[in-house]
Write an enzyme that holds these catalytic residues in place. Structure first.
Site, PDB file in Angstrom:
ATOM      1  N   HIS A   1       5.281   2.365  -0.646  1.00 15.31           N
ATOM      2  CA  HIS A   1       6.323   3.355  -0.395  1.00 15.31           C
ATOM      3  C   HIS A   1       7.526   2.627   0.213  1.00 15.31           C
ATOM      4  O   HIS A   1       7.371   1.903   1.198  1.00 15.31           O
ATOM      5  CB  HIS A   1       5.848   4.412   0.610  1.00 15.31           C
ATOM      6  CG  HIS A   1       4.689   5.222   0.143  1.00 15.31           C
ATOM      7  ND1 HIS A   1       4.836   6.489  -0.362  1.00 15.31           N
ATOM      8  CD2 HIS A   1       3.358   4.953   0.121  1.00 15.31           C
ATOM      9  CE1 HIS A   1       3.646   6.974  -0.678  1.00 15.31           C
ATOM     10  NE2 HIS A   1       2.733   6.059  -0.396  1.00 15.31           N
TER      11      HIS A   1
ATOM     12  N   HIS B   1       0.210   0.873  -4.493  1.00 17.53           N
ATOM     13  CA  HIS B   1       1.608   1.278  -4.471  1.00 17.53           C
ATOM     14  C   HIS B   1       2.188   1.097  -3.083  1.00 17.53           C
ATOM     15  O   HIS B   1       1.499   1.225  -2.082  1.00 17.53           O
ATOM     16  CB  HIS B   1       1.808   2.712  -4.967  1.00 17.53           C
ATOM     17  CG  HIS B   1       1.035   3.754  -4.222  1.00 17.53           C
ATOM     18  ND1 HIS B   1      -0.328   3.928  -4.371  1.00 17.53           N
ATOM     19  CD2 HIS B   1       1.437   4.695  -3.342  1.00 17.53           C
ATOM     20  CE1 HIS B   1      -0.734   4.931  -3.617  1.00 17.53           C
ATOM     21  NE2 HIS B   1       0.326   5.410  -2.964  1.00 17.53           N
TER      22      HIS B   1
ATOM     23  N   GLY C   1      -4.810   8.029   4.095  1.00 20.12           N
ATOM     24  CA  GLY C   1      -3.872   8.819   3.318  1.00 20.12           C
ATOM     25  C   GLY C   1      -3.640   8.396   1.886  1.00 20.12           C
ATOM     26  O   GLY C   1      -2.818   9.000   1.203  1.00 20.12           O
ATOM     27  N   GLN C   2      -4.330   7.377   1.396  1.00 17.64           N
ATOM     28  CA  GLN C   2      -4.140   7.009  -0.001  1.00 17.64           C
ATOM     29  C   GLN C   2      -4.725   8.106  -0.877  1.00 17.64           C
ATOM     30  O   GLN C   2      -5.876   8.503  -0.706  1.00 17.64           O
ATOM     31  CB  GLN C   2      -4.798   5.665  -0.321  1.00 17.64           C
ATOM     32  CG  GLN C   2      -4.506   5.191  -1.730  1.00 17.64           C
ATOM     33  CD  GLN C   2      -5.117   3.840  -2.054  1.00 17.64           C
ATOM     34  OE1 GLN C   2      -5.847   3.243  -1.272  1.00 17.64           O
ATOM     35  NE2 GLN C   2      -4.804   3.340  -3.253  1.00 17.64           N
TER      36      GLN C   2
ATOM     37  N   ASP D   1       9.511   9.078  -5.534  1.00 12.58           N
ATOM     38  CA  ASP D   1       8.355   9.892  -5.150  1.00 12.58           C
ATOM     39  C   ASP D   1       8.684  11.362  -5.412  1.00 12.58           C
ATOM     40  O   ASP D   1       9.804  11.805  -5.143  1.00 12.58           O
ATOM     41  CB  ASP D   1       8.042   9.669  -3.669  1.00 12.58           C
ATOM     42  CG  ASP D   1       6.689  10.199  -3.262  1.00 12.58           C
ATOM     43  OD1 ASP D   1       6.499  11.436  -3.329  1.00 12.58           O
ATOM     44  OD2 ASP D   1       5.831   9.403  -2.862  1.00 12.58           O
ATOM     45  N   ILE D   2       7.723  12.114  -5.933  1.00 11.46           N
ATOM     46  CA  ILE D   2       7.979  13.532  -6.228  1.00 11.46           C
ATOM     47  C   ILE D   2       7.954  14.397  -4.977  1.00 11.46           C
ATOM     48  O   ILE D   2       8.365  15.554  -5.029  1.00 11.46           O
ATOM     49  CB  ILE D   2       7.003  14.086  -7.287  1.00 11.46           C
ATOM     50  CG1 ILE D   2       5.569  14.038  -6.785  1.00 11.46           C
ATOM     51  CG2 ILE D   2       7.168  13.369  -8.611  1.00 11.46           C
ATOM     52  CD1 ILE D   2       4.597  14.827  -7.645  1.00 11.46           C
TER      53      ILE D   2
ATOM     54  N   ASN E   1      -0.862   2.252   1.856  1.00 11.58           N
ATOM     55  CA  ASN E   1      -2.064   2.918   2.341  1.00 11.58           C
ATOM     56  C   ASN E   1      -3.235   2.352   1.547  1.00 11.58           C
ATOM     57  O   ASN E   1      -3.208   2.338   0.319  1.00 11.58           O
ATOM     58  CB  ASN E   1      -1.975   4.428   2.139  1.00 11.58           C
ATOM     59  CG  ASN E   1      -0.883   5.047   2.974  1.00 11.58           C
ATOM     60  OD1 ASN E   1      -0.756   4.751   4.155  1.00 11.58           O
ATOM     61  ND2 ASN E   1      -0.082   5.893   2.375  1.00 11.58           N
TER      62      ASN E   1
END
Length: 115
Positions: free
Chosen positions: A103, A101, A94-95, A33-34, A88
């Site tokens: 996390h 995906h 919060g998506q 994740d960035i 999410n």
């Protein structure tokens, strides 16, 4: 493979946008994740585009299970036996990228309930 032309994660899967890929399978790609929220924060995405976890589970249950298998491989490969998986589904929770995906988070204490 089904892809959405404007989807960030579809572009990462296709190799059009660079990412730090840490694991791949025939059906999934896992990358860092960035904006990490833990020492380990990796996203596991299916190669085929579905907008969220519910849609992916309905479309292909075996592939959806492979997301969890990939997440486990990522966590244990990075040396973590304890980890959290978060999906999410929907903007209200919060998506922000509408490609399924998961996390994978580990390496710090996690609170409950998550917030």
């Amino acid at each position: 493979m089904t892809a959405a032309p404007d989807c960030l994660f579809c572009k990462i899967v296709a190799g059009d946008i660079p990412a730090e890929v840490v694991h791949t399978t025939e059906s999934t790609v896992a990358f860092r994740d960035i904006n990490p929220q833990a020492p380990l924060h990796v996203l596991v995405v299916p190669r085929d585009h579905e907008p969220d976890a519910a849609a992916s589970a309905a479309a292909d249950a075996a592939m959806f299970a492979e997301i969890a298998t990939t997440a486990r491989a990522v966590a244990t490969g990075e040396g973590y036996d304890d980890y959290r998986l978060v999906f999410n589904t929907g903007a209200g929770v919060g998506q922000t990228v509408f490609h399924t995906h998961c996390h994978v988070l580990a390496g710090r204490a996690m609170t409950w309930p998550p917030g």
